[in-house]
Design a protein around this motif. Structure first.
Motif, mmCIF file in Angstrom:
data_model
loop_
_atom_site.group_PDB
_atom_site.id
_atom_site.type_symbol
_atom_site.label_atom_id
_atom_site.label_comp_id
_atom_site.label_asym_id
_atom_site.label_seq_id
_atom_site.Cartn_x
_atom_site.Cartn_y
_atom_site.Cartn_z
ATOM 1 N N MET A 82 0.837 -1.215 0.000
ATOM 2 C CA MET A 82 0.000 0.000 0.000
ATOM 3 C C MET A 82 0.871 1.264 0.000
ATOM 4 O O MET A 82 1.858 1.338 0.711
ATOM 5 C CB MET A 82 -0.884 -0.021 1.255
ATOM 6 C CG MET A 82 -1.826 1.153 1.378
ATOM 7 S SD MET A 82 -2.889 0.965 2.847
ATOM 8 C CE MET A 82 -1.810 1.623 4.114
ATOM 9 N N GLN A 83 0.456 2.224 -0.831
ATOM 10 C CA GLN A 83 1.173 3.505 -0.886
ATOM 11 C C GLN A 83 0.526 4.490 0.080
ATOM 12 O O GLN A 83 -0.694 4.666 0.052
ATOM 13 C CB GLN A 83 0.967 4.078 -2.278
ATOM 14 C CG GLN A 83 2.231 4.330 -3.032
ATOM 15 C CD GLN A 83 1.911 5.006 -4.360
ATOM 16 O OE1 GLN A 83 0.951 5.766 -4.495
ATOM 17 N NE2 GLN A 83 2.721 4.708 -5.344
ATOM 18 N N VAL A 84 1.314 5.126 0.927
ATOM 19 C CA VAL A 84 0.749 6.168 1.790
ATOM 20 C C VAL A 84 1.314 7.502 1.332
ATOM 21 O O VAL A 84 2.524 7.732 1.385
ATOM 22 C CB VAL A 84 1.106 5.934 3.270
ATOM 23 C CG1 VAL A 84 0.499 7.035 4.141
ATOM 24 C CG2 VAL A 84 0.608 4.572 3.732
ATOM 25 N N GLU A 85 0.440 8.350 0.828
ATOM 26 C CA GLU A 85 0.885 9.656 0.342
ATOM 27 C C GLU A 85 0.554 10.702 1.407
ATOM 28 O O GLU A 85 -0.628 10.950 1.684
ATOM 29 C CB GLU A 85 0.154 9.965 -0.957
ATOM 30 C CG GLU A 85 0.888 10.976 -1.809
ATOM 31 C CD GLU A 85 0.131 11.210 -3.100
ATOM 32 O OE1 GLU A 85 -0.026 12.377 -3.469
ATOM 33 O OE2 GLU A 85 -0.339 10.227 -3.717
ATOM 34 N N ILE A 86 1.588 11.265 2.011
ATOM 35 C CA ILE A 86 1.353 12.283 3.040
ATOM 36 C C ILE A 86 1.345 13.651 2.366
ATOM 37 O O ILE A 86 2.310 14.033 1.696
ATOM 38 C CB ILE A 86 2.415 12.186 4.150
ATOM 39 C CG1 ILE A 86 2.307 10.789 4.797
ATOM 40 C CG2 ILE A 86 2.237 13.287 5.175
ATOM 41 C CD1 ILE A 86 3.244 10.538 5.936
ATOM 42 N N VAL A 87 0.221 14.349 2.505
ATOM 43 C CA VAL A 87 0.043 15.598 1.756
ATOM 44 C C VAL A 87 -0.161 16.782 2.707
ATOM 45 O O VAL A 87 -0.546 16.606 3.865
ATOM 46 C CB VAL A 87 -1.174 15.502 0.792
ATOM 47 C CG1 VAL A 87 -0.965 14.391 -0.218
ATOM 48 C CG2 VAL A 87 -2.477 15.270 1.554
#
Ligand code: G16
Length: 543
Positions: free
Chosen positions: A174-179
């Protein structure tokens, strides 16, 4: 890194209330408690394999721990991508916007809204669906049913990730994109309101104070008000989100936002004051020496909607929750717009907004919003007011008084009895329900009952029915008393009594609200037998 299946047993108390599952932190800290609920979301929802899931919370105590757990469960259940606010922070309206903007499968919001935070206080978890709004009752029912049968949950055996670093991290597959938690939301506000006009208002010496109550809106308000709109530094106070909200109760009303209210009623009061709650969806609006009730705020926004570029000539209709005053109904009638009455809970506006039946909506509980997202939105309401003030160049008090002169004034108050014994509170409501059949036609003081019922809502879009949404007692002259039990408290029961009277005569528009409603307040007390049944002599909070 492997997926583990952990054996678990159901908890009997995971039924979501008005707005998600809210409990004491201590309850959420019980082994398997949060995990069971989150697994039940994955067991009943789909789409997360292909579309992103938005995750964030209001930064309260336990936010970070809960997010790490959710990421492990999401990864173990095959979620492909998570969009996470930096530091685990997203305001509730910002989550709603992110879901819509990124065509997400939904979102998980960690918040107990306006309830206090800290190790001995409240926490909450709420699931929002792909339209950006709180899950409808059939979805929350499915999740609840799953929690009653759960016997295992899945977690990925993996260490915590750094929540503060913007960028992309892998958690298993799973990719976790912190924005950036603020940017997209602030951009949206810039599309809806005339920022140039508001900037000019601030340049002309207009002064405001925004109290973020040490909750989630601090960074949003600083970016929008002080950076993009040029309000002087210091306009935003209590702007750093704290895990315990600085020991405060982040509920923007005259009782809990007392510091702000005192300032706005004090000798050096600025022109405009506003506050938002724990998760940024509620708002309170004040002028110099003037308080705007949420019900009036909705009516004024509706009447002035054409002044904001994002709403000019495109308002289709309005909705308010049943206990909210009927002030907006009068504006809608004059403008020839549809006006809907829904049960308490933002989720009931979702279908009407999705179907384009309404553009604006609001609740007496300091919630106002529109079709730009599917949550109520505190800063949005503040910006709407700023846009109106920038165009009209009158004071808040002048604008509201003028509104009353045109439409009449709906005097309105809410009396809350908090942490009442649940059996006593249910008994009180049951007795009122039983009395509904015989009340119509009866004189009560100088009023005569027109109708009495337990509000039942038939959703005009999907025909779903919601029963027992509050006892309404309507009088011949349009005044009303409404009784209902809160669905957001975590201790005993909270009895809410909503009292409203209409006054057309401008000569009588400046009375004290409690005095103007004194007779109805007395009727409400004696009709329900509040003292006898609850042992309370006075409300905990009057708004
Ligand atoms: C929630 C709901 C609102 C509701 C409010 C009060 O707000 O989203 O729609 O009006 O609770 O509900 P109750 O009277 O049942 O306590 P929030 O800001 O707590 O999410």
């Amino acid at each position: 890194m492997s997926v583990e299946t952990i054996a678990s047993q159901p908890f009997q108390d995971q039924k979501p209330g008005t707005s998600g599952l809210r409990k004491k932190v201590k309850v959420f800290e019980k082994p398997h408690y949060l995990e069971n609920f989150v697994q039940s979301i994955f067991d009943t929802q789909d789409g997360y394999q292909n579309a992103p899931l938005v995750v964030g919370g209001d930064g309260r105590y336990y936010n970070r721990q809960a997010i790490q757990k959710i990421l492990r469960i999401a990864a173990a259940n095959g979620c492909g991508r998570v969009l996470l606010g930096q530091g685990g922070i997203f305001s509730t309206p910002a989550v709603s916007h992110m879901i819509r903007k990124h065509n997400a499968c939904g979102g998980i919001i960690l918040s107990a809204s306006h309830n206090p935070g800290g190790p001995d206080e409240d926490f909450g978890i709420k699931f929002n669906t792909p339209n950006g709004g709180p899950a409808a009752e059939k979805v929350t029912e499915a999740i609840y049913t799953a929690t009653l049968h759960i016997n295992r949950y899945r977690v990925l055996d993996t260490p915590d990730i750094d929540l503060d670093q913007i960028g992309t991290t892998q958690v298993g597959d799973m990719q976790v994109e912190i924005v950036d938690s603020v940017r997209d939301y602030a951009d949206l506000m810039e599309q809806l309101f005339d920022f140039e006009r508001i900037r000019a208002l601030f340049q002309s010496g207009f002064r405001m104070r925004f109290d973020a109550m040490h909750a989630v809106t601090g960074p949003y308000a600083r970016e929008i008000l002080e950076q993009r709109l040029g309000a002087p530094a210091g306009t935003v106070v209590n702007g750093v989100p704290l895990e315990d909200f600085g020991h405060g109760h982040p509920d923007p009303n005259l009782v809990y936002a007392k510091e702000l209210a005192d300032h706005l009623f004090g000798p050096d009061a600025p022109d405009f004051g506003a506050a938002s709650d724990g998760d940024g969806d509620r708002n309170m609006v004040l002028g110099r020496h003037f308080f705007v009730t949420p019900s009036d705020s909705l009516a004024v926004i509706l009447a002035n909607a054409d002044l904001a570029p994002g709403y000019r000539s495109r308002v289709t209709g309005v909705a308010r929750s049943m206990p909210t005053s009927q002030a907006a109904d009068r504006v809608a009638a004059k403008l020839g717009l549809n006006c809907y009455e829904t049960p308490t809970g933002w989720k009931f506006f979702g279908n009407l907004l999705d179907a384009g039946k309404i553009t604006l909506c609001g609740e007496e509980s300091f919630g106002t919003g529109s079709d730009h997202v599917r949550e109520k939105d505190g800063l949005w309401a503040v910006l709407f007011w700023l846009n109106i003030l920038a165009e009209r160049r009158q004071s808040v008090a002048e604008i509201v008084r003028e509104h009353w002169r045109s439409y009449g004034r709906n005097y309105y108050t809410r009396h809350d009895y908090e942490a009442v014994d649940s059996t006593a509170a249910n008994g009180l409501i049951d007795a009122l329900r039983a009395a509904c059949a015989t009340l119509p036609g009866q004189p009560l003081g100088s009023y005569t009952v027109d109708y009495a019922d337990d509000f039942r809502y038939l959703d005009p879009i999907d025909d779903s029915v919601s029963e027992k949404q509050g006892i309404r007692i309507g009088f011949k002259d349009g005044s009303r008393i409404v009784y209902r039990l809160s669905g957001t408290g975590t201790e005993g029961a909270t009895l809410r009594i909503y009292i409203e009277a209409y006054e057309a005569d401008p000569a009588k528009h400046d009375l004290d609200t409690q005095q103007a409603l004194a007779e109805l307040i007395g009727i409400a007390d004696s009709l329900a037998g509040i003292r006898k049944r609850t042992g309370r002599n006075e409300p905990t909070v009057i708004t």
